[in-house]
Design a protein around this motif. Structure first.
Motif, PDB file in Angstrom:
ATOM      1  N   PHE A 114      -4.463   5.840   9.318  1.00 43.88           N
ATOM      2  CA  PHE A 114      -5.087   4.569   8.951  1.00 43.88           C
ATOM      3  C   PHE A 114      -4.289   3.415   9.554  1.00 43.88           C
ATOM      4  CE2 PHE A 114      -8.217   5.920   5.918  1.00 43.88           C
ATOM      5  CZ  PHE A 114      -7.732   7.115   5.397  1.00 43.88           C
ATOM      6  N   CYS A 115      -5.007   2.416  10.011  1.00 48.03           N
ATOM      7  CA  CYS A 115      -4.318   1.184  10.330  1.00 48.03           C
ATOM      8  C   CYS A 115      -4.774   0.119   9.353  1.00 48.03           C
ATOM      9  CB  CYS A 115      -4.512   0.746  11.777  1.00 48.03           C
ATOM     10  SG  CYS A 115      -6.063  -0.058  12.127  1.00 48.03           S
ATOM     11  N   ALA A 116      -3.920  -0.866   9.168  1.00 51.66           N
ATOM     12  CA  ALA A 116      -4.208  -1.997   8.294  1.00 51.66           C
ATOM     13  C   ALA A 116      -3.789  -3.258   9.016  1.00 51.66           C
ATOM     14  CB  ALA A 116      -3.451  -1.864   6.978  1.00 51.66           C
ATOM     15  N   SER A 117      -4.468  -4.338   8.708  1.00 53.02           N
ATOM     16  CA  SER A 117      -4.086  -5.610   9.320  1.00 53.02           C
ATOM     17  C   SER A 117      -3.985  -6.691   8.260  1.00 53.02           C
ATOM     18  CB  SER A 117      -5.070  -6.021  10.426  1.00 53.02           C
ATOM     19  OG  SER A 117      -6.310  -6.470   9.894  1.00 53.02           O
ATOM     20  N   THR A 118      -3.259  -7.740   8.588  1.00 57.54           N
ATOM     21  CA  THR A 118      -3.108  -8.865   7.684  1.00 57.54           C
ATOM     22  C   THR A 118      -2.867 -10.124   8.497  1.00 57.54           C
ATOM     23  OG1 THR A 118      -1.856  -9.746   5.812  1.00 57.54           O
ATOM     24  CG2 THR A 118      -0.633  -8.437   7.392  1.00 57.54           C
ATOM     25  N   SER A 119      -3.240 -11.240   7.918  1.00 56.66           N
ATOM     26  CA  SER A 119      -2.953 -12.518   8.562  1.00 56.66           C
ATOM     27  C   SER A 119      -1.852 -13.247   7.816  1.00 56.66           C
ATOM     28  CB  SER A 119      -4.202 -13.402   8.584  1.00 56.66           C
ATOM     29  OG  SER A 119      -4.615 -13.683   7.252  1.00 56.66           O
ATOM     30  N   ASP A 120      -1.811 -13.054   6.499  1.00 53.90           N
ATOM     31  CA  ASP A 120      -0.873 -13.822   5.688  1.00 53.90           C
ATOM     32  C   ASP A 120       0.312 -12.991   5.207  1.00 53.90           C
ATOM     33  OD1 ASP A 120      -2.929 -13.700   2.640  1.00 53.90           O
ATOM     34  OD2 ASP A 120      -2.052 -12.133   3.901  1.00 53.90           O
ATOM     35  N   ARG A 121       0.361 -11.733   5.686  1.00 55.76           N
ATOM     36  CA  ARG A 121       1.436 -10.820   5.322  1.00 55.76           C
ATOM     37  C   ARG A 121       1.504 -10.590   3.814  1.00 55.76           C
ATOM     38  NH1 ARG A 121       6.939 -11.705   8.148  1.00 55.76           N
ATOM     39  NH2 ARG A 121       6.967 -13.573   6.854  1.00 55.76           N
ATOM     40  N   VAL A 122       0.385 -10.744   3.133  1.00 56.89           N
ATOM     41  CA  VAL A 122       0.325 -10.386   1.722  1.00 56.89           C
ATOM     42  C   VAL A 122      -0.561  -9.171   1.564  1.00 56.89           C
ATOM     43  CG1 VAL A 122      -0.363 -11.120  -0.583  1.00 56.89           C
ATOM     44  CG2 VAL A 122       0.775 -12.735   0.955  1.00 56.89           C
ATOM     45  N   GLU A 123      -1.857  -9.376   1.667  1.00 57.99           N
ATOM     46  CA  GLU A 123      -2.754  -8.253   1.446  1.00 57.99           C
ATOM     47  C   GLU A 123      -3.096  -7.580   2.775  1.00 57.99           C
ATOM     48  OE1 GLU A 123      -6.177  -9.253  -0.809  1.00 57.99           O
ATOM     49  OE2 GLU A 123      -6.797  -7.158  -1.033  1.00 57.99           O
ATOM     50  N   GLN A 124      -2.970  -6.263   2.802  1.00 57.34           N
ATOM     51  CA  GLN A 124      -3.319  -5.488   3.987  1.00 57.34           C
ATOM     52  C   GLN A 124      -4.731  -4.930   3.807  1.00 57.34           C
ATOM     53  OE1 GLN A 124      -0.310  -2.613   5.091  1.00 57.34           O
ATOM     54  NE2 GLN A 124       1.363  -4.014   4.601  1.00 57.34           N
ATOM     55  N   TYR A 125      -5.516  -5.060   4.851  1.00 57.05           N
ATOM     56  CA  TYR A 125      -6.886  -4.553   4.848  1.00 57.05           C
ATOM     57  C   TYR A 125      -6.924  -3.312   5.725  1.00 57.05           C
ATOM     58  CZ  TYR A 125      -8.043  -9.052   2.818  1.00 57.05           C
ATOM     59  OH  TYR A 125      -8.098 -10.143   2.001  1.00 57.05           O
TER      60      TYR A 125
ATOM     61  N   ALA B 110       8.870  -7.246   0.474  1.00 53.76           N
ATOM     62  CA  ALA B 110       8.869  -8.643   0.908  1.00 53.76           C
ATOM     63  C   ALA B 110       7.614  -8.878   1.717  1.00 53.76           C
ATOM     64  CB  ALA B 110      10.112  -8.943   1.745  1.00 53.76           C
ATOM     65  N   SER B 111       7.310 -10.125   1.878  1.00 56.91           N
ATOM     66  CA  SER B 111       6.144 -10.499   2.663  1.00 56.91           C
ATOM     67  C   SER B 111       6.216  -9.884   4.048  1.00 56.91           C
ATOM     68  CB  SER B 111       6.101 -12.022   2.771  1.00 56.91           C
ATOM     69  OG  SER B 111       5.048 -12.423   3.607  1.00 56.91           O
ATOM     70  N   GLY B 112       5.170  -9.193   4.406  1.00 57.75           N
ATOM     71  CA  GLY B 112       5.106  -8.612   5.743  1.00 57.75           C
ATOM     72  C   GLY B 112       5.716  -7.247   5.888  1.00 57.75           C
ATOM     73  N   SER B 113       6.335  -6.740   4.851  1.00 61.70           N
ATOM     74  CA  SER B 113       6.984  -5.436   4.996  1.00 61.70           C
ATOM     75  C   SER B 113       5.987  -4.305   4.722  1.00 61.70           C
ATOM     76  CB  SER B 113       8.189  -5.319   4.068  1.00 61.70           C
ATOM     77  OG  SER B 113       7.780  -5.302   2.724  1.00 61.70           O
ATOM     78  N   ARG B 114       6.427  -3.109   4.972  1.00 63.21           N
ATOM     79  CA  ARG B 114       5.573  -1.935   4.801  1.00 63.21           C
ATOM     80  C   ARG B 114       5.188  -1.757   3.335  1.00 63.21           C
ATOM     81  NH1 ARG B 114       9.999   2.771   5.358  1.00 63.21           N
ATOM     82  NH2 ARG B 114      10.848   1.360   6.894  1.00 63.21           N
ATOM     83  N   LEU B 115       4.100  -1.045   3.114  1.00 58.65           N
ATOM     84  CA  LEU B 115       3.726  -0.611   1.770  1.00 58.65           C
ATOM     85  C   LEU B 115       4.282   0.793   1.524  1.00 58.65           C
ATOM     86  CD1 LEU B 115      -0.016  -1.710   1.584  1.00 58.65           C
ATOM     87  CD2 LEU B 115       1.921  -2.733   0.381  1.00 58.65           C
ATOM     88  N   THR B 116       4.845   0.997   0.346  1.00 57.62           N
ATOM     89  CA  THR B 116       5.245   2.332  -0.090  1.00 57.62           C
ATOM     90  C   THR B 116       4.279   2.752  -1.178  1.00 57.62           C
ATOM     91  OG1 THR B 116       7.557   1.949   0.454  1.00 57.62           O
ATOM     92  CG2 THR B 116       7.082   3.743  -1.069  1.00 57.62           C
ATOM     93  N   PHE B 117       3.601   3.865  -0.955  1.00 56.61           N
ATOM     94  CA  PHE B 117       2.534   4.311  -1.845  1.00 56.61           C
ATOM     95  C   PHE B 117       3.023   5.328  -2.855  1.00 56.61           C
ATOM     96  CE2 PHE B 117      -1.494   2.651  -0.258  1.00 56.61           C
ATOM     97  CZ  PHE B 117      -1.119   2.109   0.954  1.00 56.61           C
ATOM     98  N   GLY B 118       2.393   5.317  -4.020  1.00 56.49           N
ATOM     99  CA  GLY B 118       2.539   6.427  -4.945  1.00 56.49           C
ATOM    100  C   GLY B 118       1.726   7.622  -4.464  1.00 56.49           C
ATOM    101  N   GLU B 119       1.850   8.723  -5.192  1.00 53.40           N
ATOM    102  CA  GLU B 119       1.191   9.961  -4.777  1.00 53.40           C
ATOM    103  C   GLU B 119      -0.322   9.934  -5.016  1.00 53.40           C
ATOM    104  OE1 GLU B 119       4.807  11.306  -7.306  1.00 53.40           O
ATOM    105  OE2 GLU B 119       3.484   9.553  -7.172  1.00 53.40           O
ATOM    106  N   GLY B 120      -0.768   8.996  -5.808  1.00 47.70           N
ATOM    107  CA  GLY B 120      -2.186   8.917  -6.111  1.00 47.70           C
ATOM    108  C   GLY B 120      -2.533   9.609  -7.420  1.00 47.70           C
ATOM    109  N   THR B 121      -3.506   9.084  -8.119  1.00 47.45           N
ATOM    110  CA  THR B 121      -4.039   9.687  -9.337  1.00 47.45           C
ATOM    111  C   THR B 121      -5.497  10.036  -9.078  1.00 47.45           C
ATOM    112  OG1 THR B 121      -2.581   8.453 -10.808  1.00 47.45           O
ATOM    113  CG2 THR B 121      -4.631   9.334 -11.755  1.00 47.45           C
ATOM    114  N   GLN B 122      -5.794  11.316  -9.135  1.00 41.37           N
ATOM    115  CA  GLN B 122      -7.171  11.772  -8.896  1.00 41.37           C
ATOM    116  C   GLN B 122      -7.909  11.745 -10.222  1.00 41.37           C
ATOM    117  OE1 GLN B 122      -7.512  15.211  -6.262  1.00 41.37           O
ATOM    118  NE2 GLN B 122      -9.318  15.880  -7.378  1.00 41.37           N
ATOM    119  N   LEU B 123      -8.841  10.825 -10.325  1.00 37.97           N
ATOM    120  CA  LEU B 123      -9.588  10.610 -11.566  1.00 37.97           C
ATOM    121  C   LEU B 123     -10.971  11.234 -11.457  1.00 37.97           C
ATOM    122  CD1 LEU B 123     -10.119   9.223 -14.331  1.00 37.97           C
ATOM    123  CD2 LEU B 123     -10.857   7.214 -13.038  1.00 37.97           C
TER     124      LEU B 123
END
Lengths: 112, 111
Positions: free
Chosen positions: A91-102, B94-107
């Motif tokens: 998956f790729c994601a993009s953002t403009s404001d570095r808050v929410e990734q789409y 922080a703003s612009g950094s990577r997302l770290t995800f949980g394993e997910g909850t299958q509902l």
């Protein structure tokens, strides 16, 4: 405003071939992230790019994987000499404001 | 290294019931996201929580964030079958950094 676009949506490669995955961010977005999702797992970060720059590649395997986001055109994730363990959804994601990734719809890679 | 843990990982519930999914994370952050994923599909953004005490509601789902406890909850009220999906929480430092995800909850919501 079109969302994040990825192509191809499905890609089948034989072991040893190259896989090239493309991501076009949302209009006006200059930040792109790539994530990989193995079957039945969560998403794992791979790389973060801005136009012509790699900002963070700490999640990329050191060999066979590379990514770019040129000044013009989509971001590309390239996997050389694919192995069965590379089979996953990317998956790729993009953002403009570095808050929410789409997130884009993903490319499902199958290595046979 | 930031770790994000969700529980439960699997949840089967009856329509009309209430339940809560928990998301714990290991390092100080005040930025937490909830996503929904249907089988074979991409991630749909549900909530963006950016401060301690943030609470957001959309339909039968309500999310909250306690940054001191490093805990977010996703509460489901009067579940319906259409809510069946996998729910992920994700944290960034922080703003612009990577997302770290949980394993997910299958509902799974059963009629």
């Amino acid at each position: 405003n079109a969302g994040v676009m990825q192509n191809p949506r499905h890609l089948v490669r034989r072991r040893g071939q190259e896989a090239r995955l493309r991501c076009s961010p949302m209009k006006g977005h200059s930040h792109v992230y790539w994530y990989r999702q193995l079957p039945e797992e969560g998403l794992k970060f791979m790389v973060y790019l801005q136009k012509e720059n790699i900002i963070d590649e700490s999640g990329m395997p050191k060999e066979r994987f590379s990514a770019e986001f040129p000044k013009e055109g989509p971001s590309i994730l390239r996997i050389q000499q694919v192995v069965r363990g590379d089979s996953a959804a990317y998956f790729c994601a993009s953002t403009s404001d570095r808050v929410e990734q789409y997130f884009g719809p993903g490319t499902r890679l199958t290595v046979t | 290294e930031l770790k994000v843990e969700q529980n439960p990982l699997f949840l089967s519930m009856q329509e009309g019931k209430n339940y809560t999914i928990y998301c714990n994370y290991s390092t100080t952050s005040d930025r937490l996201y909830w996503y929904r994923q249907d089988p074979g599909k991409s991630l749909e953004s549900l909530f963006v929580l950016l401060s301690n005490g943030a609470v957001k509601q959309e339909g039968r789902l309500m999310a909250s964030l306690d940054t001191k406890a490093r805990l977010s909850t996703l509460h489901i009220t009067a579940a319906v079958h259409d809510l069946s999906a996998t729910y992920f929480c994700a944290v960034d430092m922080a703003s612009g950094s990577r997302l770290t995800f949980g394993e997910g909850t299958q509902l799974t919501v059963n009629p």
